[in-house]
Motif scaffolding. Structure first.
Motif, PDB file in Angstrom:
ATOM      1  N   GLY A 134       0.561  -1.236   0.173  1.00  0.00           N
ATOM      2  CA  GLY A 134       0.176   0.067   0.466  1.00  0.00           C
ATOM      3  C   GLY A 134       1.160   1.097   0.210  1.00  0.00           C
ATOM      4  N   THR A 135       1.832   1.294   0.484  1.00  0.00           N
ATOM      5  CA  THR A 135       3.023   2.414   0.624  1.00  0.00           C
ATOM      6  C   THR A 135       3.412   2.545  -0.703  1.00  0.00           C
ATOM      7  N   VAL A 136       4.017   1.897  -0.893  1.00  0.00           N
ATOM      8  CA  VAL A 136       4.364   2.253  -2.406  1.00  0.00           C
ATOM      9  C   VAL A 136       3.217   2.194  -3.920  1.00  0.00           C
ATOM     10  N   ASP A 143       0.641   3.860  -2.970  1.00  0.00           N
ATOM     11  CA  ASP A 143      -0.065   5.419  -2.540  1.00  0.00           C
ATOM     12  C   ASP A 143       1.121   6.213  -3.035  1.00  0.00           C
ATOM     13  N   ASN A 144       2.778   6.322  -2.884  1.00  0.00           N
ATOM     14  CA  ASN A 144       3.143   7.103  -3.854  1.00  0.00           C
ATOM     15  C   ASN A 144       3.345   7.380  -5.490  1.00  0.00           C
TER      16      ASN A 144
END
Length: 71
Positions: free
Chosen positions: A42-44, A46-47
């Protein structure tokens, strides 16, 4: 030496091609973002969404410039 009108057309044509490339890159990033989100990164993802937002904002500015050149 080309006239201003011819130069504007050439510049608008070049910007149009760049805009098409930008849309293609955005589509590819969207596919990768969906895969990342589906696979728990998810973090990637989001980026990547942030990158898409930048592409969208710049596409609007490029489109506006193309329209001004074609007038």
């Amino acid at each position: 030496m080309p006239s201003d009108s011819q130069s504007n057309v050439a510049a608008a044509d070049a910007l149009t091609l760049l805009l098409h490339n930008q849309h293609a890159l955005a589509a590819a990033i969207e596919e990768v973002t969906a895969w990342l989100a589906a696979n728990g990164v998810g973090t990637v993802a989001d980026n990547a969404v942030g990158a898409l937002e930048t592409l969208d904002a710049n596409a609007k500015a490029i489109t506006d410039a193309i329209m001004r050149l074609r007038q």
